[in-house]
Scaffold this motif. Structure first.
Motif, PDB file in Angstrom:
ATOM      1  N   LEU A  23      22.043  15.281 -46.846  1.00  0.00           N
ATOM      2  CA  LEU A  23      20.723  14.658 -46.886  1.00  0.00           C
ATOM      3  C   LEU A  23      20.825  13.164 -46.575  1.00  0.00           C
ATOM      4  O   LEU A  23      20.037  12.635 -45.777  1.00  0.00           O
ATOM      5  CB  LEU A  23      20.064  14.874 -48.250  1.00  0.00           C
ATOM      6  CG  LEU A  23      18.702  14.207 -48.444  1.00  0.00           C
ATOM      7  CD1 LEU A  23      17.689  14.700 -47.414  1.00  0.00           C
ATOM      8  CD2 LEU A  23      18.195  14.456 -49.862  1.00  0.00           C
ATOM      9  N   ASP A  26      21.384  12.653 -42.862  1.00  0.00           N
ATOM     10  CA  ASP A  26      20.129  12.804 -42.102  1.00  0.00           C
ATOM     11  C   ASP A  26      19.246  11.565 -42.223  1.00  0.00           C
ATOM     12  O   ASP A  26      18.735  11.050 -41.222  1.00  0.00           O
ATOM     13  CB  ASP A  26      19.353  14.032 -42.578  1.00  0.00           C
ATOM     14  CG  ASP A  26      19.858  15.328 -41.975  1.00  0.00           C
ATOM     15  OD1 ASP A  26      20.642  15.287 -41.012  1.00  0.00           O
ATOM     16  OD2 ASP A  26      19.446  16.398 -42.468  1.00  0.00           O
ATOM     17  N   LEU A  27      19.055  11.094 -43.444  1.00  0.00           N
ATOM     18  CA  LEU A  27      18.198   9.923 -43.651  1.00  0.00           C
ATOM     19  C   LEU A  27      18.801   8.676 -43.000  1.00  0.00           C
ATOM     20  O   LEU A  27      18.075   7.886 -42.375  1.00  0.00           O
ATOM     21  CB  LEU A  27      17.959   9.709 -45.148  1.00  0.00           C
ATOM     22  CG  LEU A  27      17.193  10.840 -45.857  1.00  0.00           C
ATOM     23  CD1 LEU A  27      17.166  10.598 -47.361  1.00  0.00           C
ATOM     24  CD2 LEU A  27      15.798  11.021 -45.297  1.00  0.00           C
ATOM     25  N   VAL A  30      18.221   8.722 -39.262  1.00  0.00           N
ATOM     26  CA  VAL A  30      16.849   8.324 -38.919  1.00  0.00           C
ATOM     27  C   VAL A  30      16.762   6.798 -38.896  1.00  0.00           C
ATOM     28  O   VAL A  30      16.148   6.216 -37.990  1.00  0.00           O
ATOM     29  CB  VAL A  30      15.820   8.940 -39.887  1.00  0.00           C
ATOM     30  CG1 VAL A  30      14.448   8.290 -39.722  1.00  0.00           C
ATOM     31  CG2 VAL A  30      15.727  10.435 -39.669  1.00  0.00           C
ATOM     32  N   TRP A  55       9.354   5.171 -42.094  1.00  0.00           N
ATOM     33  CA  TRP A  55       8.818   6.036 -43.137  1.00  0.00           C
ATOM     34  C   TRP A  55       8.257   7.369 -42.637  1.00  0.00           C
ATOM     35  O   TRP A  55       8.480   8.401 -43.277  1.00  0.00           O
ATOM     36  CB  TRP A  55       7.816   5.309 -44.049  1.00  0.00           C
ATOM     37  CG  TRP A  55       6.448   5.138 -43.484  1.00  0.00           C
ATOM     38  CD1 TRP A  55       5.945   4.048 -42.858  1.00  0.00           C
ATOM     39  CD2 TRP A  55       5.392   6.114 -43.493  1.00  0.00           C
ATOM     40  NE1 TRP A  55       4.651   4.277 -42.464  1.00  0.00           N
ATOM     41  CE2 TRP A  55       4.294   5.542 -42.846  1.00  0.00           C
ATOM     42  CE3 TRP A  55       5.279   7.412 -43.979  1.00  0.00           C
ATOM     43  CZ2 TRP A  55       3.084   6.225 -42.653  1.00  0.00           C
ATOM     44  CZ3 TRP A  55       4.084   8.103 -43.796  1.00  0.00           C
ATOM     45  CH2 TRP A  55       2.999   7.509 -43.141  1.00  0.00           C
ATOM     46  N   LEU A  58      11.274   9.582 -42.011  1.00  0.00           N
ATOM     47  CA  LEU A  58      11.992   9.888 -43.255  1.00  0.00           C
ATOM     48  C   LEU A  58      11.239  10.945 -44.069  1.00  0.00           C
ATOM     49  O   LEU A  58      11.847  11.902 -44.572  1.00  0.00           O
ATOM     50  CB  LEU A  58      12.197   8.614 -44.079  1.00  0.00           C
ATOM     51  CG  LEU A  58      13.123   7.567 -43.453  1.00  0.00           C
ATOM     52  CD1 LEU A  58      13.057   6.267 -44.245  1.00  0.00           C
ATOM     53  CD2 LEU A  58      14.549   8.087 -43.348  1.00  0.00           C
ATOM     54  N   VAL A  61      11.666  14.251 -42.316  1.00  0.00           N
ATOM     55  CA  VAL A  61      12.995  14.842 -42.545  1.00  0.00           C
ATOM     56  C   VAL A  61      13.017  15.540 -43.905  1.00  0.00           C
ATOM     57  O   VAL A  61      13.530  16.657 -44.031  1.00  0.00           O
ATOM     58  CB  VAL A  61      14.117  13.779 -42.438  1.00  0.00           C
ATOM     59  CG1 VAL A  61      15.411  14.268 -43.079  1.00  0.00           C
ATOM     60  CG2 VAL A  61      14.363  13.412 -40.987  1.00  0.00           C
ATOM     61  N   LEU A  62      12.461  14.898 -44.916  1.00  0.00           N
ATOM     62  CA  LEU A  62      12.408  15.520 -46.245  1.00  0.00           C
ATOM     63  C   LEU A  62      11.596  16.818 -46.204  1.00  0.00           C
ATOM     64  O   LEU A  62      11.983  17.825 -46.805  1.00  0.00           O
ATOM     65  CB  LEU A  62      11.842  14.549 -47.271  1.00  0.00           C
ATOM     66  CG  LEU A  62      12.707  13.319 -47.557  1.00  0.00           C
ATOM     67  CD1 LEU A  62      11.965  12.353 -48.481  1.00  0.00           C
ATOM     68  CD2 LEU A  62      14.053  13.715 -48.140  1.00  0.00           C
ATOM     69  N   TRP A  65      13.680  19.427 -44.606  1.00  0.00           N
ATOM     70  CA  TRP A  65      14.658  19.957 -45.559  1.00  0.00           C
ATOM     71  C   TRP A  65      14.023  21.042 -46.419  1.00  0.00           C
ATOM     72  O   TRP A  65      14.628  22.082 -46.666  1.00  0.00           O
ATOM     73  CB  TRP A  65      15.219  18.826 -46.424  1.00  0.00           C
ATOM     74  CG  TRP A  65      16.520  18.318 -45.905  1.00  0.00           C
ATOM     75  CD1 TRP A  65      16.728  17.586 -44.765  1.00  0.00           C
ATOM     76  CD2 TRP A  65      17.801  18.514 -46.508  1.00  0.00           C
ATOM     77  NE1 TRP A  65      18.059  17.315 -44.632  1.00  0.00           N
ATOM     78  CE2 TRP A  65      18.738  17.867 -45.677  1.00  0.00           C
ATOM     79  CE3 TRP A  65      18.234  19.152 -47.659  1.00  0.00           C
ATOM     80  CZ2 TRP A  65      20.095  17.856 -45.962  1.00  0.00           C
ATOM     81  CZ3 TRP A  65      19.578  19.143 -47.943  1.00  0.00           C
ATOM     82  CH2 TRP A  65      20.500  18.512 -47.098  1.00  0.00           C
ATOM     83  N   ALA A  88      11.151  16.770 -38.172  1.00  0.00           N
ATOM     84  CA  ALA A  88      11.281  15.306 -38.107  1.00  0.00           C
ATOM     85  C   ALA A  88      10.517  14.755 -36.909  1.00  0.00           C
ATOM     86  O   ALA A  88       9.817  13.744 -37.027  1.00  0.00           O
ATOM     87  CB  ALA A  88      12.751  14.901 -38.034  1.00  0.00           C
TER      88      ALA A  88
END
Length: 140
Positions: A23, A26-27, A30, A55, A58, A61-62, A65, A88
């Motif tokens: 995680l 990934d963040l 970005v 933002w 991000l 992406v969350l 997930w 994303a």
């Protein structure tokens, strides 16, 4: 980036550490995408500007997930990487536009390609390394 959860019946289940590291990767990627973009357009690399640009991606992406249930196989290129990437891109661009920013076609293409390289790419490298290690063990 593989591991097992202590006491788990499945040896293929990701450890909490693997999930967290994946995680964070990934963040962080970005943020790398945002930094590259801001620098290439001669925009300030101040925290406020970076956050304003990052933002939407991000958050997306969350969401990716969650949709992919990425904690099950966080470093898998398929389907995890592809789902996280697709959400994303689509979600990040949508949030960007909803927040009043622009999303020109050229930016959409660059965002899609760059985020594919980053979000699927690191997972493909991990998969390749695992395959090569497995092959080396069989030969030895």
């Amino acid at each position: 980036m593989s591991g097992t959860v202590a006491g788990s019946a499945s040896p293929n289940r990701a450890s909490a550490r693997t999930i967290l590291v994946s995680l964070v990767v990934d963040l962080a990627l970005v943020i790398v995408f945002v930094l590259i973009g801001r620098r290439s357009h001669a925009e300030a690399l101040d925290v406020a500007g970076i956050v304003a640009t990052a933002w939407p991606f991000l958050v997306a992406v969350l969401a990716g997930w969650g949709l992919a249930r990425a904690w099950r196989a966080p470093s898998a290129p398929w389907p995890t990487g592809v789902i996280v990437w697709a959400v994303a891109v689509v979600g990040g661009l949508a949030l960007r536009v909803l927040a009043g920013d622009t999303a020109q076609v050229a930016f959409m293409i660059v965002a899609a390609l760059t985020l594919a390289l980053l979000l699927i790419g690191w997972r493909a490298i991990v998969a390749l390394v695992r395959a090569l290690r497995g092959r080396a063990r069989t030969v030895a």
